[in-house]
Design a protein around this motif. Structure first.
Motif, PDB file in Angstrom:
ATOM      1  N   ARG A  84      50.366  46.929  24.018  1.00 37.41           N
ATOM      2  CA  ARG A  84      50.659  47.751  25.193  1.00 37.41           C
ATOM      3  C   ARG A  84      51.911  47.264  25.902  1.00 37.41           C
ATOM      4  N   GLN A  85      52.457  48.093  26.736  1.00 37.02           N
ATOM      5  CA  GLN A  85      53.515  47.678  27.640  1.00 37.02           C
ATOM      6  C   GLN A  85      52.878  47.032  28.868  1.00 37.02           C
ATOM      7  N   GLN A  86      53.620  46.154  29.522  1.00 36.97           N
ATOM      8  CA  GLN A  86      53.088  45.439  30.674  1.00 36.97           C
ATOM      9  C   GLN A  86      52.568  46.408  31.740  1.00 36.97           C
ATOM     10  N   ASN A  87      53.301  47.492  31.952  1.00 37.61           N
ATOM     11  CA  ASN A  87      52.915  48.419  33.023  1.00 37.61           C
ATOM     12  C   ASN A  87      51.813  49.391  32.612  1.00 37.61           C
ATOM     13  N   SER A  89      48.885  48.142  31.085  1.00 36.88           N
ATOM     14  CA  SER A  89      47.627  47.405  31.010  1.00 36.88           C
ATOM     15  C   SER A  89      46.764  47.762  32.213  1.00 36.88           C
ATOM     16  N   GLN A  90      45.514  47.353  32.172  1.00 39.65           N
ATOM     17  CA  GLN A  90      44.593  47.594  33.278  1.00 39.65           C
ATOM     18  C   GLN A  90      44.463  46.365  34.178  1.00 39.65           C
ATOM     19  N   ARG A  91      45.393  45.468  34.077  1.00 33.23           N
ATOM     20  CA  ARG A  91      45.353  44.264  34.911  1.00 33.23           C
ATOM     21  C   ARG A  91      45.569  44.633  36.371  1.00 33.23           C
ATOM     22  N   SER A  92      44.685  44.108  37.232  1.00 28.23           N
ATOM     23  CA  SER A  92      44.770  44.402  38.660  1.00 28.23           C
ATOM     24  C   SER A  92      46.059  43.851  39.257  1.00 28.23           C
ATOM     25  N   SER A  93      46.576  44.544  40.268  1.00 24.51           N
ATOM     26  CA  SER A  93      47.805  44.087  40.927  1.00 24.51           C
ATOM     27  C   SER A  93      47.602  42.764  41.651  1.00 24.51           C
ATOM     28  N   GLY A  94      46.362  42.442  41.968  1.00 22.12           N
ATOM     29  CA  GLY A  94      46.086  41.186  42.666  1.00 22.12           C
ATOM     30  C   GLY A  94      45.681  40.049  41.754  1.00 22.12           C
ATOM     31  N   PHE A  95      45.694  40.290  40.444  1.00 22.86           N
ATOM     32  CA  PHE A  95      45.285  39.260  39.479  1.00 22.86           C
ATOM     33  C   PHE A  95      46.344  38.172  39.392  1.00 22.86           C
ATOM     34  N   THR A  96      45.903  36.893  39.474  1.00 30.36           N
ATOM     35  CA  THR A  96      46.836  35.763  39.411  1.00 30.36           C
ATOM     36  C   THR A  96      46.539  34.821  38.249  1.00 30.36           C
ATOM     37  N   GLY A  97      45.464  35.076  37.516  1.00 30.22           N
ATOM     38  CA  GLY A  97      45.109  34.188  36.418  1.00 30.22           C
ATOM     39  C   GLY A  97      44.199  33.048  36.821  1.00 30.22           C
ATOM     40  N   ASP A  98      43.816  33.001  38.102  1.00 28.72           N
ATOM     41  CA  ASP A  98      42.867  31.992  38.577  1.00 28.72           C
ATOM     42  C   ASP A  98      42.035  32.613  39.698  1.00 28.72           C
TER      43      ASP A  98
END
Length: 272
Positions: A84-87, A89-98
């Motif tokens: 997929r392209q980065q934009n 994905s379904q990753r939340s805008s507030g996701f930081t990896g921790d």
């Protein structure tokens, strides 16, 4: 040792030290005898005295062997875009990896025998995200072998049962893969029972249990992507609840490598 005694010893050895007051010969002999005796006795005592033991702080500290727990991330690779392209994905805008950002803190799985099972996502720090976060998806769990009752916790947890393993225990997300190794159409894999190759993934979802044990989520709804993109391996918890009082088993079951209609038990006619 007194000055008089030192003078006497030096005089015997050929030296001469003037004494403040001459000593009678008897006193000299007595003094010499006492001096030699004390000297010899002191040497004997020193020879017999054991070397002092080292103090505790002088002794080397033994190395401690601590039990080390194996890392919980035991399956798959690190998260990736999987084509997929980065934009997109379904990753939340507030996701930081921790845990300081938005992430799925726990997943509640509710299994049903004759309809869709449900997956409920519980989010942490959702106020840090700008988009609306989904909370529920329909899913299809493991159908189980035809000779297994997946409503039983003990049977569901057996290797090779083809059931989705019930809780307890509460499982942890363990890792990720873009596809299942044996089923390339099963995408966005999030492992939570890697020992039995059990995961969330995208696939076809009928309204009944149909998988080999994984939790299938409908590809077009992108539920598997939300889980894949926003969970934290080793942190996100997964709890699987069934319905032990369900009146019937799932309509399908596994017979070898075939998903078939569940055989019905033959009724025996009573004589009389």
């Amino acid at each position: 040792m007194s000055t008089h005694t030192i003078g006497i010893l030096l005089a015997i050895l050929g030296g001469f030290v003037p004494l403040a007051k001459p000593l009678p010969w008897r006193s000299v002999r007595t003094t010499l005898a006492q001096t030699f005796a004390s000297t010899l006795l002191g040497q004997n005592l020193l020879a017999q005295t054991p070397a002092p033991s080292s103090l505790p702080e002088d002794r080397p500290t033994p190395e401690l062997t601590l039990a080390v727990k194996k890392p919980r991330v035991t399956q798959g690779s690190q998260w990736g875009l999987c084509g997929r392209q980065q934009n997109t994905s379904q990753r939340s805008s507030g996701f930081t990896g921790d845990t300081t950002g938005t992430y799925i803190s726990n997943i509640q799985v509710n299994l049903h025998s004759n309809t869709y099972s449900t997956i409920i996502l519980n989010w942490a720090n959702e106020n840090l995200s700008s988009e609306t976060l989904p909370v529920q998806f329909n899913a299809s769990p493991g159908a189980g072998n035809c000779n297994v009752d997946c409503r039983s916790t003990a049977q569901s947890q057996k290797r090779g049962s083809h059931c989705t393993p019930l809780s307890p225990p509460t499982y942890l997300v363990q890792g990720y893969d873009c596809v299942l190794p044996k089923y390339p159409d099963a995408k966005f894999v999030t492992w939570f029972h890697a020992e039995r190759e059990i995961a969330f993934h995208a696939y076809a979802v009928p309204p009944y249990p149909a998988s080999h044990g994984c939790m299938r989520l409908l590809t077009k709804n992108r539920g598997a992507e939300w889980i894949y993109d926003n969970t934290l391996a080793g942190i996100t918890q997964v709890k699987v609840d069934g319905n032990p009082l369900a009146a019937s088993l799932s309509p399908k079951c596994w017979s070898g490598d075939r998903l078939i209609s569940r055989p019905t038990k033959k009724r025996t006619r009573s004589s009389g």
